[in-house]
Design an enzyme around this catalytic site. Structure first.
Site, short mmCIF file in Angstrom:
data_model
loop_
_atom_site.label_atom_id
_atom_site.label_comp_id
_atom_site.label_asym_id
_atom_site.label_seq_id
_atom_site.Cartn_x
_atom_site.Cartn_y
_atom_site.Cartn_z
N GLY A 170 51.62 -29.10 34.45
CA GLY A 170 52.34 -30.41 33.50
C GLY A 170 51.07 -31.02 32.89
O GLY A 170 50.28 -30.40 32.32
N GLY A 171 50.99 -32.13 33.13
CA GLY A 171 49.84 -33.14 32.47
C GLY A 171 48.38 -32.52 32.63
O GLY A 171 47.41 -32.62 31.92
N GLY A 405 32.41 -4.59 7.52
CA GLY A 405 32.61 -6.16 7.84
C GLY A 405 32.10 -6.35 8.99
O GLY A 405 31.53 -7.63 9.19
N ALA A 406 32.21 -5.67 10.09
CA ALA A 406 31.81 -6.04 11.55
C ALA A 406 30.27 -6.26 11.54
O ALA A 406 29.65 -6.89 12.34
CB ALA A 406 32.19 -5.15 12.70
#
Ligand code: HXC
Length: 509
Positions: A170-171, A405-406
């Site tokens: 949860g939180g 492009g790499a």
């Protein structure tokens, strides 16, 4: 007077017991340490200064005013040192109402967050909690939101580290999610927004805690966690090791530790690291181990997107971030996961003034519908953006392939590389020779194709075309790589780059 002192000791002893011996035993039976035991291990012996030991919740609903009030309210907070360097810490105490977050519990965490930010020192959160204190309702939600906001204010100013050592639901998940690093403990920790019961009700899916949010999932599939350890002790010792690599904040610069390792050390074995066959893999981690001081490399996200390696090492005792393609996994190709992983790491290093050393052996971006539908363009752009924006020293070394492009993306000269080296085995080209020739000479006879492939290889599959244009500063001997990188980093220590004013950039998220 004596009585008063004794009373204080009694109150302290009671607070230190948290939820009591029974719950402490239950915690131990699960293979977990208590919040205070964890802090003891994390910090230098005797250095912990606790705050707010006597804070209690103020809830009056659902019988909370009649029940036992446990001092500390489910979280232990304070500061101490790790190898002499100041850090702030909060540890959720599962023995007190499951470590759940009340209004006062949130205020304790917030106080420590504020102190850490004011003192410009790292903050470490140890999580073991059932989430929002259900009896407190919206007061608990408000407490979480206050913590989230402080996480964001501190982001890029001080290192924030989260260690998940039990339930985290949860939180409780969103604060770690906004910190720099999340680590987990195998088999005893799990992290999810909603647990298995809610999942079953809403989607009819039946899953265990581990399948939904265990360390095995978050270090591989979701990549939420940067690493996992076998037990609490190992986790805390490894966090100490990580702290040693990190700057205290975004202004103080990297820590400097004494090193016995000669920065100009040469390693002849690197001259034979690259196999004769360009399609044969080799282990990039071997190269990293031979470059960094004493072979000490702190790898992050090792189990996710293994085709790219990210982590910290030291050169001349000073921290560097290492990014490297790994030919052993998917031939070192860049895909969406690898791009995102490396982009986040580059951003971290840049925010905290950690120089980046990049080792390149990349055959390009991974083709295919799975990648394109998954947003490869945007994910690849994240890494391109992160490197292009970085103002820290960037030293790059191309060991073998740097295709398409790499090549541009992997800290090339064009996007800001300060010192770009290549080994003589480097192949810097638009693509591999065979693919290139089959496009240029489509329809050619097999003999023609073979001949043209050889010509293409001779012309382009070397570092020299790039070096002739100054895109590579120097072609270096593999055995001298550590020495060249050390000298480059020493030269780059005074690097200053001005950026035009803007409110903030618009990174392709
Ligand atoms: C109050 C809680 C609690 C909670 C646990 N406890 N979670 N008290 N609020 N959220 C208490 C239990 O009552 C129990 O008290 C003790 O902690 C230990 O819990 P157990 O259930 O006995 O432990 P275990 O079997 O190990 O199970 C752990 C657990 C489970 C899986 C975490 O406790 C659980 O499911 N808790 C609720 C989780 C949850 O739904 N949280 C709210 C999430 S909503 P005693 O007195 O017996 O020791 C949320 C929204 C915030 O967080 C969103 C903000 C953005």
């Amino acid at each position: 007077m004596r009585d008063i002192l004794d009373q204080l000791e009694d109150r302290r002893a009671q607070a230190r017991l948290g939820g009591g011996t029974k719950r402490i035993e239950a915690q131990h039976a699960k293979g977990k340490l208590t919040a205070r035991e964890r802090i003891e291990l994390l910090l230098d012996h005797g250095s912990f200064e606790e705050f707010d030991m006597f804070v209690q919740h103020r809830c009056v609903d659902f019988g909370m005013d009649k029940g036992e009030k446990i001092p500390g309210d489910g979280v232990v907070t304070g500061w101490g040192t790790v190898n002499g360097r100041k850090v702030f810490v909060f540890a959720k105490d599962f023995t007190v109402l499951g470590g759940s977050l009340s209004e006062t519990h949130a205020q304790k965490v917030g106080k420590i967050q504020e102190m850490a930010l004011r003192m410009r020192a790292p903050i470490i959160g140890l999580y073991d909690s059932g989430g929002a204190r259900i009896q407190e309702g919206v007061a608990s939600l408000a407490g979480y939101a206050d913590i989230f906001k402080r996480n964001v204010t501190a982001s890029g100013v001080i290192p924030q580290i989260s260690v998940i050592m039990g339930p985290c639901a949860g939180g409780d998940v969103y604060s770690p999610a906004m910190t720099d690093f999340i680590f987990m403990v195998r088999d005893t920790s799990y992290m999810y927004v909603t647990g298995p019961d809610v999942v079953k009700t809403v989607t009819n899916e039946i899953v265990t805690h581990e399948e939904l949010g265990g360390a095995s999932i978050h270090t591989t599939k979701s990549s939420i966690s940067d690493g996992a350890f076998d037990n609490d002790v190992e986790a805390l010792l490894q966090i100490r090791r990580l702290i040693d690599f990190l700057p205290a904040n975004n202004l103080d610069g990297v820590p400097e530790w004494p090193s016995e390792d000669d920065p100009l050390r040469r390693d002849a074995s690197l001259d034979t690291l690259i196999p004769d066959n360009a399609n044969q893999p080799y282990d990039m981690k071997e190269l990293i181990g031979k470059i960094v001081d004493e072979g000490d490399f702190y790898e992050l996200s090792a189990k996710h997107a293994g085709n790219i390696i990210t982590g910290f090492g030291r050169i001349e005792g000073r921290t560097v971030g290492i990014v490297a393609n790994q030919p052993m996994v998917l031939a070192g190709v860049l895909d969406s996961d690898a791009s995102r992983k490396a982009a986040r790491f580059v951003r971290y290093c840049d925010a905290f003034e950690i120089p980046i050393v990049t080792f390149v052996d990349v055959p390009g971006f991974l083709p295919g519908t799975a990648q394109e539908y998954g947003g490869l363009i945007k994910h690849g752009a994240k890494l391109l953006f992160a490197y292009s924006q970085a103002t820290v020293p960037l030293v790059t070394c191309i060991t073998r392939k740097a295709f398409g492009g790499a090549y541009d993306v992997m800290a090339s000269k064009h996007i800001g590389g300060d010192v770009n080296y290549a080994w003589p085995t480097a192949q810097i080209a638009v693509m591999g020779a065979k693919g290139a020739v089959e496009i240029i000479f489509r329809g050619g006879t097999p003999e023609e194709i073979e001949q043209r492939t050889k010509e293409y290889e001779a012309r382009f599959l070397s570092p020299f075309v790039a070096a002739e244009r100054g895109y590579i500063d120097e072609v270096i001997m593999p055995h001298s790589t550590r020495a060249r990188i050390s000298r480059a980093l020493a030269m780059l220590r005074t690097k200053k780059v001005e950026q035009p004013w803007r409110k903030h950039d618009n990174m392709p998220l």
